[in-house]
Scaffold this motif. Structure first.
Motif, PDB file in Angstrom:
ATOM      1  N   VAL A 107       0.784  -1.629   0.025  1.00  0.00           N
ATOM      2  CA  VAL A 107      -0.008  -0.192  -0.133  1.00  0.00           C
ATOM      3  C   VAL A 107       1.089   1.274   0.127  1.00  0.00           C
ATOM      4  O   VAL A 107       0.909   2.097  -0.669  1.00  0.00           O
ATOM      5  CB  VAL A 107      -0.586  -0.171   0.838  1.00  0.00           C
ATOM      6  N   LEU A 111       1.077   4.534  -2.566  1.00  0.00           N
ATOM      7  CA  LEU A 111       1.150   5.867  -2.039  1.00  0.00           C
ATOM      8  C   LEU A 111       2.726   7.077  -2.567  1.00  0.00           C
ATOM      9  O   LEU A 111       2.145   7.524  -2.736  1.00  0.00           O
ATOM     10  CB  LEU A 111       0.356   5.670  -0.605  1.00  0.00           C
ATOM     11  N   ARG A 124      -9.523   0.503 -10.485  1.00  0.00           N
ATOM     12  CA  ARG A 124      -9.135  -1.443 -10.676  1.00  0.00           C
ATOM     13  C   ARG A 124      -8.222  -1.491  -9.735  1.00  0.00           C
ATOM     14  O   ARG A 124      -8.054  -2.117  -9.081  1.00  0.00           O
ATOM     15  CB  ARG A 124      -9.019  -2.012 -11.891  1.00  0.00           C
ATOM     16  N   GLU A 125      -6.966  -0.558  -9.335  1.00  0.00           N
ATOM     17  CA  GLU A 125      -5.590  -0.786  -8.954  1.00  0.00           C
ATOM     18  C   GLU A 125      -5.486  -0.344  -7.608  1.00  0.00           C
ATOM     19  O   GLU A 125      -6.073  -1.267  -6.713  1.00  0.00           O
ATOM     20  CB  GLU A 125      -4.718   0.001  -9.991  1.00  0.00           C
ATOM     21  N   TRP A 126      -6.739   0.762  -7.523  1.00  0.00           N
ATOM     22  CA  TRP A 126      -7.274   1.520  -6.355  1.00  0.00           C
ATOM     23  C   TRP A 126      -7.974   0.791  -5.443  1.00  0.00           C
ATOM     24  O   TRP A 126      -7.544   0.292  -4.218  1.00  0.00           O
ATOM     25  CB  TRP A 126      -7.738   2.940  -6.190  1.00  0.00           C
ATOM     26  N   SER A 127      -8.966  -0.291  -6.308  1.00  0.00           N
ATOM     27  CA  SER A 127      -9.334  -0.831  -5.760  1.00  0.00           C
ATOM     28  C   SER A 127      -8.862  -2.196  -4.880  1.00  0.00           C
ATOM     29  O   SER A 127      -8.985  -2.350  -3.636  1.00  0.00           O
ATOM     30  CB  SER A 127     -11.060  -1.633  -6.863  1.00  0.00           C
ATOM     31  N   ILE A 129      -5.876  -1.945  -4.089  1.00  0.00           N
ATOM     32  CA  ILE A 129      -4.657  -2.205  -2.977  1.00  0.00           C
ATOM     33  C   ILE A 129      -5.988  -1.165  -1.426  1.00  0.00           C
ATOM     34  O   ILE A 129      -5.401  -1.802  -0.887  1.00  0.00           O
ATOM     35  CB  ILE A 129      -4.372  -0.253  -3.467  1.00  0.00           C
ATOM     36  N   ALA A 130      -6.672  -1.045  -1.709  1.00  0.00           N
ATOM     37  CA  ALA A 130      -7.817  -0.873  -0.931  1.00  0.00           C
ATOM     38  C   ALA A 130      -8.724  -2.090  -0.319  1.00  0.00           C
ATOM     39  O   ALA A 130      -7.976  -2.054   1.088  1.00  0.00           O
ATOM     40  CB  ALA A 130      -9.494  -0.188  -0.911  1.00  0.00           C
ATOM     41  N   MET A 131      -8.337  -3.281  -1.131  1.00  0.00           N
ATOM     42  CA  MET A 131      -8.970  -4.886  -0.017  1.00  0.00           C
ATOM     43  C   MET A 131      -7.272  -5.298   0.163  1.00  0.00           C
ATOM     44  O   MET A 131      -7.901  -5.734   1.829  1.00  0.00           O
ATOM     45  CB  MET A 131      -9.039  -5.448  -1.395  1.00  0.00           C
ATOM     46  N   ALA A 133      -5.361  -3.307   1.651  1.00  0.00           N
ATOM     47  CA  ALA A 133      -4.709  -2.634   3.051  1.00  0.00           C
ATOM     48  C   ALA A 133      -6.395  -3.099   4.114  1.00  0.00           C
ATOM     49  O   ALA A 133      -5.421  -3.306   5.270  1.00  0.00           O
ATOM     50  CB  ALA A 133      -5.426  -1.045   3.252  1.00  0.00           C
ATOM     51  N   GLY A 134      -7.147  -3.315   3.661  1.00  0.00           N
ATOM     52  CA  GLY A 134      -8.272  -4.096   4.188  1.00  0.00           C
ATOM     53  C   GLY A 134      -8.555  -5.324   5.077  1.00  0.00           C
ATOM     54  O   GLY A 134      -8.037  -5.750   6.640  1.00  0.00           O
TER      55      GLY A 134
END
Length: 143
Positions: A107, A111, A124-127, A129-131, A133-134
Motif C-alpha cells: 500500500v 502511495l 481498478r488498481e486502487w480497489s 490496494i484498498a482490499m 489495506a483492509g
C-alpha cells in the motif's frame, strides 16, 4: 510473455520473501535479531558479489553518477532499517501475523509512487490496494 517478464521476477520475489519469513523465524530463535540481520547481510553480500562476478556484470561503481549513489545509498539505509525491524518483529511475534503486516508496504509503495514518481493507478488498481489495506487491518486486529 516478454512484455510481462517483470511478473515472473515479481512472483519469484514473493516466493522468496515468504520463505524468508519462515527461515528468519526459525533462525532468530537462539540469537539476537540484530546479529542475525548482520549475518544475513554478510551472506547476501558474498553471494551477490560472486553472482555479479560470475555473470560478468561487474563494472566500476566509481563511474556511477552522484544521483545514482545517493538513491542507492538511501535504498540501502531503508532496506537495513526494514530488515532490523522485520527480524525484531519475527523474533517477538508469529510469522503468520508479522509477514502480512509487513506487506502493508505494498500500500505504501503505491502511495509513494503516486506522490514521488507521478504514477497514476486506475480505479481498478486502487480497489485492489484498498482490499490489501483492509486485509492487513483484519490480520493486524485478530486476537
Amino acid at each position: 510473455m516478454a512484455t510481462h517478464g517483470w511478473f515472473y521476477w515479481a512472483f519469484l520475489s514473493a516466493v522468496f520473501a515468504a520463505l524468508t519469513a519462515i527461515f528468519v523465524k526459525l533462525g532468530v530463535q537462539d540469537v539476537d535479531s540484530d546479529l542475525a540481520t548482520l549475518i544475513r547481510t554478510a551472506i547476501i553480500l558474498l553471494v551477490l558479489a560472486a553472482f555479479v562476478m560470475a555473470t560478468g556484470k561487474w563494472s566500476n561503481p566509481l563511474t556511477l553518477s552522484p544521483r545514482t549513489w545517493w538513491f542507492l545509498g538511501l535504498s540501502a539505509l531503508a532496506t537495513g532499517a526494514s530488515w532490523v525491524c522485520y527480524f525484531r518483529a519475527l523474533k517477538l511475534g508469529e510469522a503468520s501475523k508479522v509477514a502480512p503486516i509487513d506487506k502493508f508496504s505494498i500500500v505504501l509503495v503505491v502511495l509513494f509512487a503516486v506522490l514521488f514518481l507521478g504514477e497514476r493507478p486506475s480505479l481498478r488498481e486502487w480497489s485492489g490496494i484498498a482490499m490489501i489495506a483492509g486485509g492487513v487491518l483484519v490480520l493486524a486486529l485478530k486476537r
